[in-house]
Design a protein around this motif. Structure first.
Motif, mmCIF file in Angstrom:
data_model
loop_
_atom_site.group_PDB
_atom_site.id
_atom_site.type_symbol
_atom_site.label_atom_id
_atom_site.label_comp_id
_atom_site.label_asym_id
_atom_site.label_seq_id
_atom_site.Cartn_x
_atom_site.Cartn_y
_atom_site.Cartn_z
ATOM 1 N N ALA A 1 0.742 -1.176 0.030
ATOM 2 C CA ALA A 1 -0.053 -0.049 -0.009
ATOM 3 C C ALA A 1 0.791 1.194 -0.044
ATOM 4 O O ALA A 1 0.345 2.172 -0.626
ATOM 5 N N GLY A 2 1.836 1.295 0.735
ATOM 6 C CA GLY A 2 2.841 2.186 0.636
ATOM 7 C C GLY A 2 3.499 2.575 -0.591
ATOM 8 O O GLY A 2 3.658 3.877 -1.158
ATOM 9 N N GLN A 3 3.756 1.500 -1.287
ATOM 10 C CA GLN A 3 4.438 1.868 -2.658
ATOM 11 C C GLN A 3 3.525 2.265 -3.444
ATOM 12 O O GLN A 3 3.657 2.986 -4.496
ATOM 13 N N VAL A 4 2.097 1.625 -3.285
ATOM 14 C CA VAL A 4 1.167 2.478 -4.429
ATOM 15 C C VAL A 4 0.852 3.731 -4.100
ATOM 16 O O VAL A 4 0.746 4.672 -5.006
ATOM 17 N N PHE A 5 1.289 4.477 -2.943
ATOM 18 C CA PHE A 5 1.069 5.524 -2.610
ATOM 19 C C PHE A 5 2.381 6.510 -2.965
ATOM 20 O O PHE A 5 2.608 7.793 -2.757
ATOM 21 N N GLY A 6 3.373 5.790 -3.562
ATOM 22 C CA GLY A 6 4.333 6.428 -3.929
ATOM 23 C C GLY A 6 5.682 6.610 -3.150
ATOM 24 O O GLY A 6 6.394 7.611 -3.305
ATOM 25 N N LEU A 7 5.675 5.864 -2.101
ATOM 26 C CA LEU A 7 6.648 6.081 -1.160
ATOM 27 C C LEU A 7 7.979 5.388 -1.274
ATOM 28 O O LEU A 7 7.968 4.195 -2.153
ATOM 29 N N ASP A 8 9.101 6.110 -1.373
ATOM 30 C CA ASP A 8 10.295 5.215 -1.697
ATOM 31 C C ASP A 8 10.703 4.406 -0.504
ATOM 32 O O ASP A 8 10.309 4.404 0.429
ATOM 33 N N ARG A 9 12.027 4.014 -0.567
ATOM 34 C CA ARG A 9 12.553 3.040 0.602
ATOM 35 C C ARG A 9 12.441 3.748 1.994
ATOM 36 O O ARG A 9 12.178 3.246 2.909
ATOM 37 N N ARG A 10 13.201 4.974 1.823
ATOM 38 C CA ARG A 10 13.170 5.749 2.991
ATOM 39 C C ARG A 10 11.600 6.164 3.543
ATOM 40 O O ARG A 10 11.521 6.154 4.782
ATOM 41 N N GLY A 11 11.008 6.605 2.784
ATOM 42 C CA GLY A 11 9.375 6.613 3.100
ATOM 43 C C GLY A 11 8.778 5.493 3.807
ATOM 44 O O GLY A 11 7.996 5.513 4.598
ATOM 45 N N LEU A 12 9.153 4.365 3.131
ATOM 46 C CA LEU A 12 8.593 3.275 3.497
ATOM 47 C C LEU A 12 8.968 2.853 4.994
ATOM 48 O O LEU A 12 8.195 2.388 5.949
ATOM 49 N N VAL A 13 10.260 3.023 5.208
ATOM 50 C CA VAL A 13 10.841 2.802 6.618
ATOM 51 C C VAL A 13 10.246 3.788 7.748
ATOM 52 O O VAL A 13 9.843 3.285 8.678
ATOM 53 N N ARG A 14 10.040 5.072 7.245
ATOM 54 C CA ARG A 14 9.567 5.910 8.141
ATOM 55 C C ARG A 14 8.219 5.806 8.373
ATOM 56 O O ARG A 14 7.728 5.943 9.541
ATOM 57 N N HIS A 15 7.320 5.698 7.493
ATOM 58 C CA HIS A 15 5.762 5.726 7.589
ATOM 59 C C HIS A 15 5.310 4.589 7.806
ATOM 60 O O HIS A 15 4.021 4.503 8.131
ATOM 61 N N VAL A 16 5.816 3.272 7.411
ATOM 62 C CA VAL A 16 5.216 1.990 7.476
ATOM 63 C C VAL A 16 6.120 1.078 8.248
ATOM 64 O O VAL A 16 5.239 0.456 9.193
ATOM 65 N N VAL A 17 7.190 0.840 8.045
ATOM 66 C CA VAL A 17 7.751 -0.226 8.759
ATOM 67 C C VAL A 17 7.935 0.030 10.182
ATOM 68 O O VAL A 17 7.733 -0.755 11.172
ATOM 69 N N LEU A 18 8.514 1.315 10.615
ATOM 70 C CA LEU A 18 8.863 1.473 12.117
ATOM 71 C C LEU A 18 7.646 1.840 12.701
ATOM 72 O O LEU A 18 7.540 1.142 13.944
ATOM 73 N N PRO A 19 6.601 2.418 12.279
ATOM 74 C CA PRO A 19 5.328 2.314 13.066
ATOM 75 C C PRO A 19 4.632 0.884 13.239
ATOM 76 O O PRO A 19 4.072 0.837 14.446
ATOM 77 N N ALA A 20 4.728 0.073 12.328
ATOM 78 C CA ALA A 20 4.213 -1.217 12.396
ATOM 79 C C ALA A 20 5.069 -2.160 13.502
ATOM 80 O O ALA A 20 4.529 -2.946 14.239
ATOM 81 N N ALA A 21 6.375 -1.658 13.527
ATOM 82 C CA ALA A 21 7.236 -2.467 14.478
ATOM 83 C C ALA A 21 7.298 -1.779 15.842
ATOM 84 O O ALA A 21 7.632 -2.284 16.684
ATOM 85 N N LEU A 22 6.569 -0.690 16.239
ATOM 86 C CA LEU A 22 6.729 0.000 17.360
ATOM 87 C C LEU A 22 6.010 -0.835 18.572
ATOM 88 O O LEU A 22 6.802 -0.983 19.456
ATOM 89 N N PRO A 23 4.966 -1.548 18.440
ATOM 90 C CA PRO A 23 4.469 -2.266 19.421
ATOM 91 C C PRO A 23 5.558 -3.435 19.995
ATOM 92 O O PRO A 23 5.813 -3.593 21.239
ATOM 93 N N SER A 24 6.248 -4.043 18.884
ATOM 94 C CA SER A 24 7.171 -4.969 19.393
ATOM 95 C C SER A 24 8.378 -4.243 20.229
ATOM 96 O O SER A 24 8.946 -4.865 20.833
ATOM 97 N N ALA A 25 8.830 -3.178 19.689
ATOM 98 C CA ALA A 25 9.796 -2.429 20.393
ATOM 99 C C ALA A 25 9.417 -1.945 21.684
ATOM 100 O O ALA A 25 10.321 -2.078 22.414
ATOM 101 N N LEU A 26 8.089 -1.679 22.261
ATOM 102 C CA LEU A 26 7.843 -1.215 23.301
ATOM 103 C C LEU A 26 7.841 -2.400 24.317
ATOM 104 O O LEU A 26 8.080 -2.318 25.418
ATOM 105 N N VAL A 27 7.574 -3.534 23.592
ATOM 106 C CA VAL A 27 7.422 -4.873 24.661
ATOM 107 C C VAL A 27 8.918 -5.224 25.043
ATOM 108 O O VAL A 27 9.388 -5.461 25.955
ATOM 109 N N GLY A 28 9.896 -4.761 23.813
ATOM 110 C CA GLY A 28 11.407 -4.880 24.128
ATOM 111 C C GLY A 28 11.755 -4.139 25.245
ATOM 112 O O GLY A 28 12.617 -4.221 25.894
ATOM 113 N N LEU A 29 11.138 -2.979 25.013
ATOM 114 C CA LEU A 29 11.789 -1.987 26.156
ATOM 115 C C LEU A 29 11.447 -2.406 27.519
ATOM 116 O O LEU A 29 12.192 -2.106 28.844
ATOM 117 N N ARG A 30 10.195 -3.009 27.903
ATOM 118 C CA ARG A 30 9.795 -3.530 29.090
ATOM 119 C C ARG A 30 10.678 -4.431 29.596
ATOM 120 O O ARG A 30 11.149 -4.541 30.651
#
Length: 279
Positions: A177-206
């Protein structure tokens, strides 16, 4: 049934009107009910100590522990040791979290990065902390550096593992979906990958916070002259089980408080998740 037949039946067989019980019921909110079992354990502990079933050298009574905690607080000894321990954990966490996030990004966002980083991290993760203490002393001496290094090491692996797993577990449809909206690799990492991985990162922080406190217990055995670990070791020399338990309670309360703080951040940062939306 005729009135004559009903009159012949025993009085007990005649259905009596249902009566509601007006006996008051004692109800407690769930937050208080959670503390009933720990309170019962403390009361039994106190009763066993007063009855002489538990010797003071084996385990001090709760009343003695409370009095010792109050005395250490008033004298300033407990707050001073607490500040030292907090400084060590803070410095170690800052290093460990930075290293864990950086390594997880390198391994999670690149196959070549995974080949370089993941194998050494998995090998280091299995090493016991006690086995590393002599090596850290040889490398860093007996000052503050090995203590902070152990805390940093303990905090690195939970963050790395959970964030790496979160990055690799991102739903492919989100990336498409991010690619369809024209996001490049940096945009995908910033707007798609990192927000989706945030729940796992917070569990890791605990997990990292818990590991940091456990690492601190081991680190403060290294020729420490201050800190909660030093307070416990000094009390052990004089068989002061009351002070030992006070130190252990401080560790437990600090870990609980840190976990509650991360959960608060989690509720705010992940308010978009359906499981966190109030009905």
């Amino acid at each position: 049934m005729s009135e004559t037949h009903a009159a012949r039946l025993p009085h007990a067989l005649i259905a009596a009107p249902a009566r509601r019980s007006f006996r008051p019921r004692l109800t407690l909110p769930p937050q208080l009910r959670r503390f009933l079992s720990p309170l019962a354990i403390i009361l039994l502990w106190q009763a066993a100590s007063m009855a002489g079933l538990i010797a003071p050298r084996t385990l001090a009574a709760p009343s003695t522990i409370l009095a010792s905690a109050w005395e250490l607080t008033l004298s300033g000894e407990l707050p001073s040791h607490l500040l030292v321990s907090l400084g060590r954990v803070g410095a170690g966490l800052a290093i460990g979290l930075s290293a864990g996030v950086a390594l997880a990004l390198v391994a999670g966002l690149s196959r070549r990065g995974e080949e370089v980083v993941d194998a050494p991290m998995q090998m280091l993760r299995t090493l016991p902390f006690l086995a590393l203490v002599p090596l850290f002393i040889l490398w860093f001496g007996i000052g503050e550096t090995p203590k902070i290094a152990l805390v940093a090491l303990g905090a690195t692996f939970p963050v790395y593992l959970t964030l790496f797993s979160g990055i690799r577990g991102v739903e492919p449809k989100l990336v498409e979906a991010g690619q369809v909206f024209g996001l490049d690799r940096r945009g995908l990492v910033r707007h798609v990958v990192l927000p989706a991985a945030l729940p796992s990162a917070l569990v890791g922080l605990r997990y990292a916070l818990g590991s940091a406190w456990l690492s601190l217990v081991i680190a403060e055995q290294i020729n420490a002259s201050s800190g909660i670990g030093f307070l416990i070791n000094d009390a052990r020399e004089f068989l002061r089980t009351d002070i030992i338990v006070v130190g252990l309670l401080v560790y437990a309360l600090l870990g609980l408080g840190a976990d509650a703080l991360v959960r608060l951040v989690e509720r705010r940062a992940l308010a978009w998740r359906p499981s966190l939306v109030k009905g």
